[in-house]
Design an enzyme around this catalytic site. Structure first.
Site, PDB file in Angstrom:
ATOM      1  N   ALA A  63       0.844  -1.190   0.000  1.00  0.00           N
ATOM      2  CA  ALA A  63       0.000   0.000   0.000  1.00  0.00           C
ATOM      3  C   ALA A  63       0.883   1.245   0.000  1.00  0.00           C
ATOM      4  O   ALA A  63       2.015   1.216   0.498  1.00  0.00           O
ATOM      5  CB  ALA A  63      -0.894  -0.011   1.233  1.00  0.00           C
ATOM      6  N   GLY A  93       0.734  -5.164   0.995  1.00  0.00           N
ATOM      7  CA  GLY A  93      -0.456  -5.316   0.150  1.00  0.00           C
ATOM      8  C   GLY A  93      -0.120  -5.927  -1.209  1.00  0.00           C
ATOM      9  O   GLY A  93      -0.984  -6.536  -1.844  1.00  0.00           O
ATOM     10  N   GLU A 106      -0.249  -9.494  -0.551  1.00  0.00           N
ATOM     11  CA  GLU A 106      -1.662  -9.853  -0.349  1.00  0.00           C
ATOM     12  C   GLU A 106      -2.398  -9.930  -1.685  1.00  0.00           C
ATOM     13  O   GLU A 106      -3.220 -10.826  -1.900  1.00  0.00           O
ATOM     14  CB  GLU A 106      -2.318  -8.845   0.605  1.00  0.00           C
ATOM     15  CG  GLU A 106      -1.783  -9.021   2.028  1.00  0.00           C
ATOM     16  CD  GLU A 106      -2.149  -7.894   2.976  1.00  0.00           C
ATOM     17  OE1 GLU A 106      -2.108  -6.720   2.561  1.00  0.00           O
ATOM     18  OE2 GLU A 106      -2.488  -8.183   4.142  1.00  0.00           O
ATOM     19  N   GLU A 150       4.724  -4.780   7.266  1.00  0.00           N
ATOM     20  CA  GLU A 150       3.896  -3.751   7.908  1.00  0.00           C
ATOM     21  C   GLU A 150       4.324  -3.467   9.342  1.00  0.00           C
ATOM     22  O   GLU A 150       4.212  -2.353   9.837  1.00  0.00           O
ATOM     23  CB  GLU A 150       2.416  -4.177   7.909  1.00  0.00           C
ATOM     24  CG  GLU A 150       1.749  -4.183   6.533  1.00  0.00           C
ATOM     25  CD  GLU A 150       1.882  -5.501   5.791  1.00  0.00           C
ATOM     26  OE1 GLU A 150       2.773  -6.319   6.134  1.00  0.00           O
ATOM     27  OE2 GLU A 150       1.095  -5.719   4.848  1.00  0.00           O
TER      28      GLU A 150
END
Ligand code: CO8
Length: 258
Positions: free
Chosen positions: A65, A109, A112, A132
């Site tokens: 992200a 992300g 993911e 993260e």
């Protein structure tokens, strides 16, 4: 339609989407996530597309992200922004097969997103991780669940609690990627696998994908029942008749997705 953060093309039966924010290691910002959903939607509706391939660049599939976009966001803004959740739903429940072509950084992300795909082809340079924890948060796009299901509790804990990355060969040994190939070949190999999938019956492919995904959602008994129902259902398809006739006639089947 034109995209700012993606390069999208059709190559025969393949729908190809390449993340394209080189200045930010393909970090997933609101624009990219929104465009990715639109591109996936278009390929979903296009009967000519039988398989989608998602790639990034050789340096980074995606570094996760966009931290710069998230840095000043409050909890409420993060929850209300809401662009991420439609993405995980879209990719996680996508009816057509999706091949991820991985190279370089596949983080946060980005991992993911990759784990929501179906077949993961990785270049030997690939580094995968959930970092993260290093920025004071934790995976929020399915990482704690999908990584744990893929590699087991203890490796997932190590990766998520330390933020440490693993290389492509280790990821393959753990079952986190399908295959590792030389760095020049990762995209062509992903497209080759995509084309192999695309020549099969779209009906059988769709139901087989649904059945495999149920392994993560149901207990074994219900999932086996579900598999059997889908298997019976395929005997109602023209593709089943064609596939078995072609086998007996010693010719290649021509599947129509009916
Ligand atoms: N966000 C924004 N910009 C990024 C990101 C990112 N995730 N990653 C890299 N960039 C930018 C850098 O800031 C830099 O920009 P600039 O040149 O303007 O300074 C450029 O990309 C190049 O990066 P580096 O100079 O850092 O390149 P290095 O080769 O030195 O390092 C790394 C590459 C290792 C990838 C490093 O950039 C890094 O650690 N990036 C951050 C990785 C990370 O922490 N990812 C997790 C983000 S959080 C997340 O993904 C949570 C998802 C939850 C989703 C669910 C929400 C509901």
């Amino acid at each position: 339609m034109g995209f700012e953060t993606l390069v999208v093309s059709k190559e025969g039966a393949l729908g190809c989407i390449s993340l394209n924010r080189p200045e930010a290691m393909n970090a997933l910002n609101a624009k990219l996530v929104t465009e990715l959903i639109v591109a996936l939607d278009e390929f979903e509706k296009d009967d000519g597309v039988r398989c989608v391939v998602i790639s990034g660049s050789e340096r980074a599939f995606s570094a996760g992200a966009d931290i710069k976009e998230m840095a000043d966001m409050t909890a409420i803004q993060m929850a209300m922004t809401g662009h991420f959740f439609p993405l995980w739903d879209k990719v996680g429940r996508y009816p057509k097969p999706v091949v991820a072509a991985l190279s370089g950084f596949v983080l946060g992300g980005g991992l993911e997103l990759a784990m929501s795909c179906d077949v993961l082809i990785a270049s030997e340079t690939t580094q995968l991780g959930q970092p993260e924890i290093d920025i004071g948060v934790m995976p929020g796009g399915g990482g704690t669940q999908r990584l744990t299901r893929a590699v087991g509790k203890y490796k997932a804990m190590e990766m998520i609690l330390t933020g440490k990355r693993i290389g492509a060969e280790e990821a393959k040994a753990l079952g986190l990627v399908s295959r590792v190939v030389p760095k020049e070949a990762y995209l062509s190999e992903a497209k080759k696998v995509g084309n192999e999938i695309a020549t099969r019956s779209p009906v059988a492919i769709r139901l087989a994908k649904m059945a495999v995904n149920k392994a993560f959602e149901m207990g074994l008994k219900d999932a086996l029942d579900f598999e059997r129902e889908l298997f019976y259902l395929l005997f109602a398809s023209e593709d089943k008749t064609e596939g078995m006739k072609a086998f007996m006639a010693k010719r290649r089947p021509e599947f129509k997705g009916k």
